[in-house]
Design a protein around this motif. Sequence first.
Motif, short mmCIF file in Angstrom:
data_model
loop_
_atom_site.label_atom_id
_atom_site.label_comp_id
_atom_site.label_asym_id
_atom_site.label_seq_id
_atom_site.Cartn_x
_atom_site.Cartn_y
_atom_site.Cartn_z
N THR A 43 13.11 0.80 -8.35
CA THR A 43 11.80 -0.09 -8.10
C THR A 43 10.91 0.03 -9.35
N ILE A 80 9.88 -3.26 -11.55
CA ILE A 80 8.35 -3.60 -11.75
C ILE A 80 8.27 -3.93 -13.37
N VAL A 97 -0.90 -6.92 -8.47
CA VAL A 97 -0.34 -5.91 -7.74
C VAL A 97 0.40 -6.55 -6.61
N SER A 98 -0.18 -7.53 -5.98
CA SER A 98 0.24 -8.31 -4.91
C SER A 98 1.95 -8.89 -5.22
N ALA A 107 4.53 -6.52 -5.65
CA ALA A 107 4.90 -5.84 -4.52
C ALA A 107 5.66 -6.91 -3.86
N GLN A 108 5.78 -8.10 -3.94
CA GLN A 108 6.61 -9.22 -3.17
C GLN A 108 8.13 -8.86 -2.88
N SER A 136 5.69 -0.43 1.86
CA SER A 136 4.19 -0.46 2.10
C SER A 136 3.45 -0.65 0.67
N ALA A 137 2.17 -1.16 0.91
CA ALA A 137 1.33 -1.06 -0.27
C ALA A 137 1.14 0.17 -0.87
N ILE A 172 4.09 1.04 -3.16
CA ILE A 172 3.91 0.42 -4.40
C ILE A 172 3.02 1.11 -5.27
N SER A 173 1.71 1.22 -4.75
CA SER A 173 0.53 2.05 -5.70
C SER A 173 1.13 3.11 -6.24
#
Length: 138
Positions: A19, A23, A34-35, A38-39, A44-45, A48-49
């Motif tokens: 992952t 990125i 960030v959005s 994450a797509q 979950s957000a 990703i964070s």
Amino acid sequence: MTTTSDPLSTTFAALADPTRRAILARLARGDAPVSELAQPFTMSAPAISRHLRVLANAGLIERHVRARWRICRLRGHELRQAHEWLDQYREYWEQSLDRLVDYLEREVAVPDLPPHAPRRRRSAPPVPTLRTTKRRLR
């Protein structure tokens, strides 16, 4: 993830996750919020964070706020250091393989068949194995 003072270990630990590599591949094309990062992922957000935090702690990305967007940018310094470290081993293996090719061309030459001898049609000459090569060296 274990924290360490060795930046190279931190970089490789961050690169170990697919992952995070995805990125970084996206950020190689340019900065992204960030959005957008994450797509492609079904997580979950907060997950990703956490990935972004690992990348930032490794020095592979930097994050800043622009208006109401959290923007991420690729940082090349740590990647460059990892590349230089790996490059030493690439050079080693290339030199080793070059020496092997030289040895095989010099020592394990396949003799040419005389013109009147029948040629094999179905397969190439047998490739010497490590065992037969070791026997010849004794």
